[in-house]
Design an enzyme around this catalytic site. Structure first.
Site, short mmCIF file in Angstrom:
data_model
loop_
_atom_site.label_atom_id
_atom_site.label_comp_id
_atom_site.label_asym_id
_atom_site.label_seq_id
_atom_site.Cartn_x
_atom_site.Cartn_y
_atom_site.Cartn_z
N GLY A 16 25.46 16.34 32.81
CA GLY A 16 26.10 15.09 32.38
C GLY A 16 25.24 13.88 32.68
N LYS A 51 23.58 32.66 35.86
CA LYS A 51 24.71 33.61 35.79
C LYS A 51 24.66 34.41 34.50
CE LYS A 51 28.06 32.68 33.63
NZ LYS A 51 29.14 31.79 33.97
N LYS A 52 24.45 33.71 33.36
CA LYS A 52 24.48 34.43 32.09
C LYS A 52 23.30 35.40 31.99
CE LYS A 52 26.24 34.68 27.64
NZ LYS A 52 26.71 34.01 26.44
N GLY A 177 39.18 33.71 40.37
CA GLY A 177 38.90 32.74 39.31
C GLY A 177 37.67 33.12 38.51
N ALA A 180 34.57 34.45 40.78
CA ALA A 180 34.85 35.74 41.42
C ALA A 180 34.80 36.87 40.39
CB ALA A 180 36.22 35.69 42.10
N CYS A 181 35.47 36.66 39.26
CA CYS A 181 35.57 37.74 38.28
C CYS A 181 34.24 37.97 37.55
CB CYS A 181 36.69 37.43 37.28
SG CYS A 181 38.30 37.41 38.08
N ARG A 199 44.44 36.76 45.99
CA ARG A 199 45.71 36.53 46.68
C ARG A 199 46.93 36.55 45.75
NH1 ARG A 199 45.17 30.08 48.32
NH2 ARG A 199 44.92 29.28 46.23
N ASP A 303 31.99 17.21 36.81
CA ASP A 303 32.83 17.90 37.80
C ASP A 303 33.31 16.98 38.91
OD1 ASP A 303 32.14 20.08 36.30
OD2 ASP A 303 31.27 21.25 37.94
N HIS A 435 34.21 42.66 7.09
CA HIS A 435 34.48 44.04 7.47
C HIS A 435 33.19 44.84 7.60
CE1 HIS A 435 36.99 47.58 7.82
NE2 HIS A 435 36.22 48.18 6.94
P1 NDP Z 1 38.58 28.77 40.31
O1 NDP Z 1 39.44 27.63 40.61
O2 NDP Z 1 38.47 29.29 38.91
O3 NDP Z 1 39.03 29.99 41.22
C1 NDP Z 1 39.18 29.89 42.61
C2 NDP Z 1 39.84 31.17 43.09
O4 NDP Z 1 39.88 31.17 44.51
C3 NDP Z 1 41.28 31.31 42.59
O5 NDP Z 1 41.49 32.65 42.27
C4 NDP Z 1 42.08 30.88 43.81
O6 NDP Z 1 43.34 31.47 43.87
C5 NDP Z 1 41.21 31.42 44.93
N1 NDP Z 1 41.42 30.71 46.20
C6 NDP Z 1 41.38 29.37 46.42
N2 NDP Z 1 41.61 29.11 47.71
C7 NDP Z 1 41.80 30.30 48.33
C8 NDP Z 1 42.11 30.68 49.65
N3 NDP Z 1 42.26 29.78 50.62
N4 NDP Z 1 42.26 31.98 49.93
C9 NDP Z 1 42.12 32.92 48.95
N5 NDP Z 1 41.83 32.62 47.66
C10 NDP Z 1 41.68 31.32 47.37
O7 NDP Z 1 37.17 28.38 40.90
P2 NDP Z 1 35.70 28.94 40.68
O8 NDP Z 1 34.96 28.54 41.89
O9 NDP Z 1 35.71 30.36 40.25
O10 NDP Z 1 35.19 28.07 39.46
C11 NDP Z 1 35.22 26.64 39.56
C12 NDP Z 1 35.22 26.02 38.20
O11 NDP Z 1 33.93 26.14 37.63
C13 NDP Z 1 36.15 26.67 37.19
O12 NDP Z 1 37.44 26.17 37.27
C14 NDP Z 1 35.49 26.36 35.90
O13 NDP Z 1 35.93 25.11 35.46
C15 NDP Z 1 34.02 26.30 36.25
N6 NDP Z 1 33.34 27.56 35.85
C16 NDP Z 1 33.27 27.86 34.53
C17 NDP Z 1 32.66 29.02 34.11
C18 NDP Z 1 32.64 29.34 32.66
O14 NDP Z 1 32.88 28.45 31.85
N7 NDP Z 1 32.37 30.58 32.27
C19 NDP Z 1 32.03 29.94 35.06
C20 NDP Z 1 32.16 29.51 36.42
C21 NDP Z 1 32.79 28.37 36.80
P3 NDP Z 1 44.61 30.88 43.06
O15 NDP Z 1 44.44 31.27 41.62
O16 NDP Z 1 45.77 31.57 43.70
O17 NDP Z 1 44.61 29.42 43.29
#
Ligand code: NDP
EC number: 1.8.1.7
Length: 453
Positions: A16, A51-52, A177, A180-181, A199, A303, A435
């Site tokens: 940005g 990452k990609k 999130g 992680a995935c 969680r 961000d 197709h």
């Molecule tokens: P996310 O917000 O997507 O995920 C955070 C995860 O951590 C959630 O599952 C959350 O659980 C869990 N969590 C948070 N606090 C705790 C805790 N105290 N104990 C246990 N689990 C916890 O964040 P990311 O860091 O994965 O990504 C950040 C941002 O970056 C994304 O929102 C996205 O905007 C961007 N991003 C985009 C990508 C893409 O476009 N492909 C790739 C990577 C990042 P819960 O769901 O219960 O809150």
């Protein structure tokens, strides 16, 4: 009017900030930019790009397996992490160079050091130099958040993944999130034994429920040992790694533990509050639709504002800022119907409302199909893909599109054009199918799976 050293000072050299600085300078403004780390920011240096490339690397074993099913005689081979990392570092150096030279060619003065705000028009650099600016743009991004919980002191965060000397044998990932995935899939593909604790009830909170379920199934099928409703109870350093006890009662030693527990805005210690800039509950900079803070000369994008944390959004916010401030054309940022992809394996592409969101707003028709695609079915894989449209029952407008499939990110980019244009289900149907493809289902679903509301 007071004289300033520069028209614009940008703090932060991510996607940005760099875009705004470059475009403002190309339009004739005098611009300076400070970056304390590497030019390119999260996306280029420690996010989307590396990452990609890791996703591509991790997909090779499945591709080889598929090739065998198609009659090729190929052997598995082995993955050379140091070789990959060296190539990755070279590529990131190249990209960083492009960002830097783009700024230099546009005439932007680059300061490779930390900058803090002194007042609404003054910046102080780490070497003590002060620069005054008519406008200041804060684009400092975010960083991984490490909650205070068992094991935090032993855990790594996503930034560390790209610097590992060697791939671990096993890794526990905390979180469900994006990060992680995505990394669960990447590391499993590269041969790491991956366990993931989330969680909540189901990973990828906020995405369409059916899509989340299918992604979770696919991840498990590809070897991720995924536990939902589980988090860390105890952790301590032991021989061979970190011993962990989960709330599900499981105990194991993992060579590494990764916290992918979200990100927080980089707003601490840069003089924002002292300069009068208001922050939100999570530390994000509060801005109006023109990305302007409460202090008229200070703007913020990306961000650090915690709106939608995606690179293309930050870039658009940067462009809109330049249009508003330097071209006398007030341009609000459009945050509606932003498509995105999660690079899980299988991939998830999404735009618009989820079924769960749409049904709280009015009657909808849900068109959905899940099937084994030709390519992997031929190779004997049980994996399924999903195409789903959420349609407003009254206006017939497609409110949301959700795709779980290989290359879903590529597909959703195209579908998002139609959704953004406000296309109706009937207009989707008027489009002839291509197709045989997976995406043809988007224009051939005739009967709703259900009507809700
Ligand atoms: P996310 O917000 O997507 O995920 C955070 C995860 O951590 C959630 O599952 C959350 O659980 C869990 N969590 C948070 N606090 C705790 C805790 N105290 N104990 C246990 N689990 C916890 O964040 P990311 O860091 O994965 O990504 C950040 C941002 O970056 C994304 O929102 C996205 O905007 C961007 N991003 C985009 C990508 C893409 O476009 N492909 C790739 C990577 C990042 P819960 O769901 O219960 O809150």
């Amino acid at each position: 009017m007071a004289d300033f050293d520069v028209d614009l000072f940008v703090i932060g050299g991510g996607s940005g900030g760099v875009r705004a600085a470059r475009v403002a300078a190309q339009g004739g403004a005098t611009v300076a930019l400070a970056e304390e780390s590497r030019m390119g920011g999260t996306c280029v240096i420690r996010g989307c790009v590396p990452k990609k490339l890791m996703v591509f690397a991790s997909a090779a074993p499945a591709a080889l397996q598929e090739a065998r099913a198609y009659g090729w005689e190929v052997s598995e081979g082995s993955f050379d992490w140091p070789a990959f990392r060296t190539r990755l570092d070279t590529e990131l150096d190249r990209l960083e160079g492009i960002y830097r030279s783009g700024l230099q060619n546009a005439g932007v003065t680059i300061h490779d050091q930390r900058a803090v705000l002194i007042d609404p028009h003054t910046i102080e650099l780490a070497d003590g130099t002060r620069v005054t600016a008519r406008h200041i743009l804060v684009a400092t991004g975010g960083r991984p958040f490490r909650p205070e919980m068992a094991g935090a002191e032993h855990a790594m965060v996503s930034d560390d993944l790209f610097h590992m000397e060697a791939l671990p044998k096993s890794m526990l990932i905390i979180g469900g999130g994006f990060i992680a995935c995505e990394f669960a899939g990447i590391l499993a593909g590269l041969g790491v034994e991956v366990t993931q604790y989330y969680r909540g009830e189901q990973i990828l909170r906020g995405f369409d429920g059916e899509a989340r379920g299918l992604v979770a199934d696919g991840m498990r099928h590809r070897g991720v040992n995924l536990h939902c409703g589980t988090t860390l109870l105890e952790a301590e350093e032991r021989e061979g790694g970190i011993w962990v006890k989960g709330t599900n009662g499981d105990e194991a030693v993992y060579e590494r533990v990764l916290f992918a527990t979200g990100r927080v805005p980089n707003t601490a210690g840069i003089g924002l509050e002292e300069a009068g800039v208001r922050l939100g509950r999570h530390g994000e900079i509060l801005v109006n639709e023109y990305s302007q803070t409460d202090v008229p000369s200070i703007y913020a994008i990306g961000d650090v504002t915690g709106r939608i944390n995606l690179t293309p959004v930050a870039i658009r916010e940067g462009m809109a800022f330049v249009e508003t401030v330097f071209n006398a054309n007030p341009t609000p940022v459009d945050h509606e119907l932003v498509p995105s992809a999660v690079y899980t394996q299988p991939e998830l592409g999404t735009v618009g409302l989820t079924e769960e969101e749409a049904t709280t707003r009015g009657p909808v028709e849900v068109y959905a199909t899940s099937f084994r695609p030709m390519r992997s079915a031929f190779a004997g894989s049980p994996e399924r893909v999903m195409m789903k449209l959420i349609v407003d029952a009254e206006t017939r407008i497609v409110l949301g599109c959700h795709i779980v499939a290989p290359e879903a990110g590529e597909m959703i980019q195209l579908a998002a054009i139609a959704v953004k244009m406000g296309a109706t289900k009937e207009q989707f149907d008027q489009t002839c199918a291509v197709h045989p493809t997976m995406a043809e289902e988007l224009v051939t679903m005739r009967v709703p799976a259900r009507r809700v509301g």
